[in-house]
Write a protein that holds these residues in place. Structure first.
Motif, PDB file in Angstrom:
ATOM      1  N   GLY A  33      -0.613 -38.162  -0.354  1.00  0.00           N
ATOM      2  CA  GLY A  33      -0.092 -36.857  -0.757  1.00  0.00           C
ATOM      3  C   GLY A  33       1.420 -36.786  -0.669  1.00  0.00           C
ATOM      4  N   ILE A  34       1.920 -35.580  -0.895  1.00  0.00           N
ATOM      5  CA  ILE A  34       3.372 -35.356  -0.852  1.00  0.00           C
ATOM      6  C   ILE A  34       3.605 -33.909  -0.439  1.00  0.00           C
ATOM      7  CG2 ILE A  34       3.391 -34.840  -3.360  1.00  0.00           C
ATOM      8  CD1 ILE A  34       6.336 -36.664  -2.044  1.00  0.00           C
ATOM      9  N   SER A  35       4.655 -33.683   0.324  1.00  0.00           N
ATOM     10  CA  SER A  35       4.971 -32.293   0.675  1.00  0.00           C
ATOM     11  C   SER A  35       6.225 -31.862  -0.067  1.00  0.00           C
ATOM     12  CB  SER A  35       5.159 -32.119   2.178  1.00  0.00           C
ATOM     13  OG  SER A  35       6.469 -32.478   2.569  1.00  0.00           O
ATOM     14  N   TYR A  36       6.277 -30.584  -0.396  1.00  0.00           N
ATOM     15  CA  TYR A  36       7.472 -29.989  -0.987  1.00  0.00           C
ATOM     16  C   TYR A  36       7.950 -28.952   0.017  1.00  0.00           C
ATOM     17  CZ  TYR A  36       5.288 -32.069  -5.066  1.00  0.00           C
ATOM     18  OH  TYR A  36       4.692 -32.950  -5.925  1.00  0.00           O
ATOM     19  N   ASN A  37       9.111 -29.189   0.590  1.00  0.00           N
ATOM     20  CA  ASN A  37       9.593 -28.323   1.656  1.00  0.00           C
ATOM     21  C   ASN A  37      10.600 -27.302   1.126  1.00  0.00           C
ATOM     22  OD1 ASN A  37       8.164 -30.270   2.976  1.00  0.00           O
ATOM     23  ND2 ASN A  37       9.900 -31.139   4.081  1.00  0.00           N
ATOM     24  N   SER A  38      10.509 -26.105   1.664  1.00  0.00           N
ATOM     25  CA  SER A  38      11.467 -25.055   1.343  1.00  0.00           C
ATOM     26  C   SER A  38      11.671 -24.294   2.643  1.00  0.00           C
ATOM     27  CB  SER A  38      10.873 -24.152   0.258  1.00  0.00           C
ATOM     28  OG  SER A  38      11.595 -22.941   0.182  1.00  0.00           O
ATOM     29  N   TYR A  39      12.877 -23.768   2.834  1.00  0.00           N
ATOM     30  CA  TYR A  39      13.196 -23.130   4.120  1.00  0.00           C
ATOM     31  C   TYR A  39      13.823 -21.757   3.873  1.00  0.00           C
ATOM     32  CZ  TYR A  39      12.659 -28.029   5.517  1.00  0.00           C
ATOM     33  OH  TYR A  39      12.171 -29.306   5.704  1.00  0.00           O
ATOM     34  N   LEU A  40      13.527 -20.841   4.767  1.00  0.00           N
ATOM     35  CA  LEU A  40      14.068 -19.487   4.636  1.00  0.00           C
ATOM     36  C   LEU A  40      14.773 -19.100   5.931  1.00  0.00           C
ATOM     37  CD1 LEU A  40      14.145 -16.829   2.876  1.00  0.00           C
ATOM     38  CD2 LEU A  40      12.116 -16.117   4.161  1.00  0.00           C
ATOM     39  N   VAL A  52      10.007 -24.883  -4.653  1.00  0.00           N
ATOM     40  CA  VAL A  52       9.014 -25.966  -4.542  1.00  0.00           C
ATOM     41  C   VAL A  52       8.458 -26.351  -5.908  1.00  0.00           C
ATOM     42  CG1 VAL A  52       8.290 -25.285  -2.202  1.00  0.00           C
ATOM     43  CG2 VAL A  52       7.118 -24.323  -4.197  1.00  0.00           C
ATOM     44  N   ASP A  53       7.597 -27.337  -5.881  1.00  0.00           N
ATOM     45  CA  ASP A  53       6.920 -27.819  -7.079  1.00  0.00           C
ATOM     46  C   ASP A  53       5.912 -26.786  -7.584  1.00  0.00           C
ATOM     47  OD1 ASP A  53       6.354 -30.266  -8.777  1.00  0.00           O
ATOM     48  OD2 ASP A  53       4.337 -29.823  -8.035  1.00  0.00           O
ATOM     49  N   ARG A  54       5.608 -26.890  -8.866  1.00  0.00           N
ATOM     50  CA  ARG A  54       4.657 -25.990  -9.504  1.00  0.00           C
ATOM     51  C   ARG A  54       3.293 -25.981  -8.796  1.00  0.00           C
ATOM     52  NH1 ARG A  54       5.055 -21.951 -11.932  1.00  0.00           N
ATOM     53  NH2 ARG A  54       6.781 -22.723 -13.186  1.00  0.00           N
ATOM     54  N   SER A  55       2.884 -27.148  -8.270  1.00  0.00           N
ATOM     55  CA  SER A  55       1.526 -27.283  -7.723  1.00  0.00           C
ATOM     56  C   SER A  55       1.241 -26.350  -6.541  1.00  0.00           C
ATOM     57  CB  SER A  55       1.285 -28.733  -7.279  1.00  0.00           C
ATOM     58  OG  SER A  55       2.264 -29.113  -6.329  1.00  0.00           O
ATOM     59  N   ILE A  56       2.285 -25.878  -5.854  1.00  0.00           N
ATOM     60  CA  ILE A  56       2.026 -25.034  -4.676  1.00  0.00           C
ATOM     61  C   ILE A  56       2.668 -23.660  -4.841  1.00  0.00           C
ATOM     62  CG2 ILE A  56       1.674 -26.944  -3.065  1.00  0.00           C
ATOM     63  CD1 ILE A  56       4.595 -26.422  -2.088  1.00  0.00           C
ATOM     64  N   ASP A  84      10.740 -30.967  -9.011  1.00  0.00           N
ATOM     65  CA  ASP A  84       9.828 -30.956  -7.853  1.00  0.00           C
ATOM     66  C   ASP A  84      10.311 -29.941  -6.813  1.00  0.00           C
ATOM     67  OD1 ASP A  84      11.947 -32.787  -7.357  1.00  0.00           O
ATOM     68  OD2 ASP A  84      10.802 -33.857  -5.834  1.00  0.00           O
ATOM     69  N   HIS A  85      11.537 -29.451  -6.978  1.00  0.00           N
ATOM     70  CA  HIS A  85      12.058 -28.406  -6.083  1.00  0.00           C
ATOM     71  C   HIS A  85      12.451 -27.126  -6.807  1.00  0.00           C
ATOM     72  CE1 HIS A  85      11.971 -31.646  -3.287  1.00  0.00           C
ATOM     73  NE2 HIS A  85      12.748 -32.343  -4.077  1.00  0.00           N
ATOM     74  N   THR A  86      12.410 -27.143  -8.122  1.00  0.00           N
ATOM     75  CA  THR A  86      12.898 -25.955  -8.839  1.00  0.00           C
ATOM     76  C   THR A  86      11.922 -25.419  -9.881  1.00  0.00           C
ATOM     77  OG1 THR A  86      14.019 -27.321 -10.467  1.00  0.00           O
ATOM     78  CG2 THR A  86      15.329 -26.579  -8.578  1.00  0.00           C
ATOM     79  N   ALA A  87      10.764 -26.055 -10.024  1.00  0.00           N
ATOM     80  CA  ALA A  87       9.823 -25.592 -11.044  1.00  0.00           C
ATOM     81  C   ALA A  87       9.451 -24.127 -10.805  1.00  0.00           C
ATOM     82  CB  ALA A  87       8.577 -26.459 -11.056  1.00  0.00           C
ATOM     83  N   THR A  88       9.571 -23.661  -9.552  1.00  0.00           N
ATOM     84  CA  THR A  88       9.182 -22.287  -9.225  1.00  0.00           C
ATOM     85  C   THR A  88      10.382 -21.365  -9.048  1.00  0.00           C
ATOM     86  OG1 THR A  88       9.075 -23.029  -6.931  1.00  0.00           O
ATOM     87  CG2 THR A  88       7.009 -22.951  -8.114  1.00  0.00           C
TER      88      THR A  88
END
Ligand SMILES: Cc1cc2nc3c(=O)[nH]c(=O)nc-3n(C[C@H](O)[C@H](O)[C@H](O)COP(=O)(O)O)c2cc1C
Ligand SMILES: [Fe+2]
Ligand SMILES: [Fe+2]
Length: 407
Positions: A33-40, A52-56, A84-88
């Motif tokens: 698998g792969i994780s897409y990390n984002s922080y607030l 994050v990626d579209r998948s999540i 993978d970081h901006t699709a959303t």
């Protein structure tokens, strides 16, 4: 349902993992698998670092809205514009028309290439050492061009001594509840995925990674939050990570060891590779690894070539050329700029062996590759004479490893 968790007092992790994806970038297999990390950052102002990626997308937006709890999203920092970081990103901006989008000039150009979106009056262009304060936290932006893409920057939180490092220090592999490296039994398998990620994704840009490491050396870093894989925070782990990255960025091997890559149709070349491997073992060479290039995905082979100092390539000839999977391996190693390796070649051919010539041509175009001796030629199957030659090659390799160990 939301699944966001805390990283520090007021920094949250709101990424997630994809375990269904077959190939990352439609190229590299990700069986773990792969994780897409984002922080607030929830401060006087709210700051989202990357999306994050579209998948999540669903859980990500749910996490974001829950954490904001009706507050505006003041800033969105784009460290890296790759989808993978901006699709959303648009999904966030549609919900938050108030948000100021922060990024390099190049990031803003790319943003408008990927999205037909009007952000007039809502962008902030930043360059080296510019800062953004959210109240208690100050983010300092450090340019990291080509640490994957040209628009990349990293963001340093001066309060937490925390580096949001974009793709740098990232890893293949989903996150499984433990967000931090120090909570994971971090062994060879995990290092291999970190290395496979580095070598295949950023390996080509060693110079640029070195430039980033030099800038990072001037910062006090207590935590590294990458865009993929676990977060780094114990001083010992961070030191190891930076030292290992510095080896990879300068194309220095980690281990004085041998990896044998072979391409064989009917087993003759494979047999030669096995004879060589056994002879190396008899000569006390440790941790020899062998890969059939038709079986193991090339991304793993690239990772192994970044790890080891001595590489043997054994290949059948194919249509007056190199066997296709072996050629692919060479082209990938060349594309990723791998340097400073000691090499031995074995070719096989039944009527007009061509693999050796082709491998020599490819090697000549690669930097600081040292050929131990002329390519050894087999015609269909090894005979006693070739067995002798393989034993001599094992002598040479064993001596070369011993010499490398002494330096
Ligand atoms: C499709 C195909 C193309 C081949 N082209 C060549 C060639 O151009 N020159 C040559 O000497 N042998 C050629 N061969 C023979 C192989 O190189 C030979 O069978 C092989 O080296 C034996 O080793 P292996 O048992 O490891 O496959 C070809 C074989 C196949 C199946
Ligand atoms: Fe990337
Ligand atoms: Fe990425």
């Amino acid at each position: 349902m939301r699944q966001a968790v805390k990283v520090t007092e007021d920094i949250w992790f709101l990424g997630s993992s994809d375990r269904r994806l077959s190939k990352f970038e439609n190229c590299h297999p990700v069986p773990n698998g792969i994780s897409y990390n984002s922080y607030l950052i929830l401060d006087e102002k709210t700051v989202l670092l990357d999306t994050v990626d579209r998948s999540i997308v669903s859980v990500f937006l749910e996490n974001l809205e829950f954490l904001l709890d009706g507050r505006p999203l003041d800033y969105l920092v784009i460290n890296h514009m790759e989808p993978d970081h901006t699709a959303t990103l648009r999904d966030v901006l549609i919900r938050h028309p108030e948000t100021i989008v922060v990024g390099t000039a190049k990031a803003h150009t790319l943003l408008h290439q990927f999205f037909d979106i009007n952000l007039q009056g809502k962008t902030m262009q930043v360059k080296e050492n510019d800062t953004l304060s959210s109240g208690k936290h100050t983010l300092r932006f450090i340019m990291a061009p080509m640490v994957h893409w040209p628009e990349v920057m990293v963001s340093y939180d001066e309060r937490e001594k925390l580096l949001f490092s974009a793709d740098a220090f990232g890893s293949f592999g989903a996150l499984n509840g433990n967000l931090f490296v120090d909570q994971i039994r971090y062994g060879d398998a995990e290092v291999a995925e970190l290395r496979r990620y580095y070598s295949n994704i950023v390996g080509k840009y060693g110079m640029q990674v070195q430039a980033l490491l030099n800038k990072a050396a001037g910062l006090e870093i207590e935590m590294i939050c990458p865009l993929h894989g676990p977060i780094w925070r114990s001083p010992k782990k961070i030191q190891w990570l930076i030292e290992t990255y510095s080896k990879w960025a300068t194309y220095r091997p980690e281990d004085h060891e041998v990896v044998i890559f072979y391409a064989s149709i009917y087993g003759g070349t494979e047999n030669a590779a096995e004879i060589l491997a056994n002879a190396l073992g008899e000569r006390k060479v440790k941790n020899i690894r062998m890969y059939d290039v038709s079986v193991t995905d090339v991304s793993y082979l690239v990772g192994e070539a970044f790890r080891a100092s001595h590489l043997v390539f054994a290949s059948s000839s194919y249509n007056n050329d190199l066997f296709p999977e072996m050629e692919r391996l060479f082209l990938d190693l060349k594309a990723h700029n791998l340097q400073n390796r000691t090499v031995a070649l074995i070719e096989n051919g039944s009527w007009a062996p061509a693999a050796g010539r082709k491998m020599n041509e490819l090697l000549a175009s690669m930097k600081n590759w040292k050929l131990l001796t002329d390519a050894l030629t087999i015609r269909s199957c090894a005979k006693e004479e070739q067995r002798e030659a393989l034993l001599s090659l094992a002598d040479l390799l064993a001596a070369s490893i011993e010499e490398a160990d002494m330096h």
